[in-house]
Write a protein that holds these residues in place. Structure first.
Motif, PDB file in Angstrom:
ATOM      1  N   VAL A  59       0.836  -1.203   0.000  1.00  0.00           N
ATOM      2  CA  VAL A  59       0.000   0.000   0.000  1.00  0.00           C
ATOM      3  C   VAL A  59       0.870   1.251   0.000  1.00  0.00           C
ATOM      4  O   VAL A  59       0.560   2.232  -0.687  1.00  0.00           O
ATOM      5  CB  VAL A  59      -0.991  -0.013   1.190  1.00  0.00           C
ATOM      6  N   ASN A  60       1.968   1.227   0.739  1.00  0.00           N
ATOM      7  CA  ASN A  60       2.824   2.407   0.769  1.00  0.00           C
ATOM      8  C   ASN A  60       3.397   2.696  -0.617  1.00  0.00           C
ATOM      9  O   ASN A  60       3.436   3.850  -1.046  1.00  0.00           O
ATOM     10  CB  ASN A  60       3.941   2.257   1.803  1.00  0.00           C
ATOM     11  N   ASN A  62       2.001   1.899  -3.486  1.00  0.00           N
ATOM     12  CA  ASN A  62       0.884   2.418  -4.278  1.00  0.00           C
ATOM     13  C   ASN A  62       0.586   3.869  -3.943  1.00  0.00           C
ATOM     14  O   ASN A  62       0.329   4.691  -4.831  1.00  0.00           O
ATOM     15  CB  ASN A  62      -0.364   1.558  -4.070  1.00  0.00           C
ATOM     16  N   LYS A  63       0.611   4.204  -2.658  1.00  0.00           N
ATOM     17  CA  LYS A  63       0.319   5.581  -2.231  1.00  0.00           C
ATOM     18  C   LYS A  63       1.399   6.553  -2.714  1.00  0.00           C
ATOM     19  O   LYS A  63       1.099   7.676  -3.107  1.00  0.00           O
ATOM     20  CB  LYS A  63       0.194   5.664  -0.704  1.00  0.00           C
ATOM     21  N   LEU A  66       0.614   7.180  -6.301  1.00  0.00           N
ATOM     22  CA  LEU A  66      -0.624   7.955  -6.395  1.00  0.00           C
ATOM     23  C   LEU A  66      -0.379   9.422  -6.051  1.00  0.00           C
ATOM     24  O   LEU A  66      -0.738  10.321  -6.812  1.00  0.00           O
ATOM     25  CB  LEU A  66      -1.685   7.373  -5.465  1.00  0.00           C
ATOM     26  N   HIS A  67       0.227   9.657  -4.902  1.00  0.00           N
ATOM     27  CA  HIS A  67       0.430  11.029  -4.452  1.00  0.00           C
ATOM     28  C   HIS A  67       1.390  11.790  -5.357  1.00  0.00           C
ATOM     29  O   HIS A  67       1.156  12.960  -5.673  1.00  0.00           O
ATOM     30  CB  HIS A  67       0.935  11.064  -3.006  1.00  0.00           C
ATOM     31  N   PRO A  79      -3.647   1.359  -8.510  1.00  0.00           N
ATOM     32  CA  PRO A  79      -2.927   0.616  -7.472  1.00  0.00           C
ATOM     33  C   PRO A  79      -2.629  -0.802  -7.969  1.00  0.00           C
ATOM     34  O   PRO A  79      -3.436  -1.398  -8.681  1.00  0.00           O
ATOM     35  CB  PRO A  79      -3.896   0.582  -6.295  1.00  0.00           C
ATOM     36  N   VAL A 137       0.004  13.242   2.423  1.00  0.00           N
ATOM     37  CA  VAL A 137       1.069  12.494   1.754  1.00  0.00           C
ATOM     38  C   VAL A 137       2.079  11.949   2.759  1.00  0.00           C
ATOM     39  O   VAL A 137       2.299  10.731   2.840  1.00  0.00           O
ATOM     40  CB  VAL A 137       1.772  13.367   0.683  1.00  0.00           C
ATOM     41  N   GLU A 140       0.469   9.682   5.674  1.00  0.00           N
ATOM     42  CA  GLU A 140       0.180   8.305   5.241  1.00  0.00           C
ATOM     43  C   GLU A 140       1.464   7.513   5.042  1.00  0.00           C
ATOM     44  O   GLU A 140       1.556   6.347   5.430  1.00  0.00           O
ATOM     45  CB  GLU A 140      -0.618   8.307   3.931  1.00  0.00           C
ATOM     46  N   HIS A 144       2.457   3.948   7.407  1.00  0.00           N
ATOM     47  CA  HIS A 144       2.678   2.569   6.970  1.00  0.00           C
ATOM     48  C   HIS A 144       4.052   2.058   7.396  1.00  0.00           C
ATOM     49  O   HIS A 144       4.200   0.879   7.730  1.00  0.00           O
ATOM     50  CB  HIS A 144       2.481   2.448   5.459  1.00  0.00           C
TER      51      HIS A 144
END
Length: 177
Positions: A59-60, A62-63, A66-67, A79, A137, A140, A144
């Motif tokens: 997830v980190n 992917n984030k 994304l960010h 993702p 940003v 999050e 993680h």
């Protein structure tokens, strides 16, 4: 002294992803030293409603993508899921670091002129780049890493603050442990 958007995102994220890469090694060492089933740390979580250790890393990554694509005002990538095995997660961390290494300071220069919509899971509304970076940003991103750290500690990994802070030598040479 002021920092650019690039300064407070890309180098910070590269450093944090290196910490997560180290955590994968700690997880494997923990499995060996405690004779745990291979991959069992990857599926461990702190609470039933939280992501597993492996998912924290996935997830980190992917984030981050994304960010950063949002800050660059580019088409956002979907993702991605990876197999919850060590080589796949190491590869995903490497891909994310390579993505960050392609970003130049000028790619995020105009980010301060944009308004960012917040997702309902974070908050309602919108904000400017400075608030988006500080309160979404980076928050999050470090969340993680901290949860992955906590899972390892909970399982008995011999890690501490120095591991969380990563490989860093201050210019003055002081030890900040």
């Amino acid at each position: 002294m002021s920092f650019s958007i690039y300064d407070v995102t890309v180098p910070v994220m590269l450093h944090g992803l290196a910490v997560m890469d180290d955590y994968l090694l700690h997880a494997q060492n923990l499995e060996r030293s405690k004779s745990l089933d291979p991959g069992s740390v990857l599926t461990s979580r702190l609470a039933p409603d939280m992501l597993t250790f492996g998912e924290q890393l996935e997830v980190n990554c992917n984030k981050v993508e994304l960010h950063m694509t949002k800050l660059m005002d580019r088409i956002q990538v979907a993702p991605r899921s990876v197999a919850m095995i060590y080589p796949a997660l190491q590869g995903r961390l490497l891909e994310t670091r390579r993505f960050l290494q392609t970003i130049r300071p000028e790619d995020v220069e105009s980010a301060r002129t944009h308004v960012y919509q917040l997702t309902p899971s974070v908050a309602q509304g919108s904000c400017g780049a400075d608030d988006y970076i500080r309160h979404v940003v980076l928050a999050e991103f470090f969340f993680h890493i901290a949860v992955a750290h906590a899972i390892l500690r909970h399982l008995g990994a011999p890690i501490g603050k120095k591991d969380y802070l990563g490989h860093f030598t201050p210019h003055g040479g002081d030890d900040y442990s």
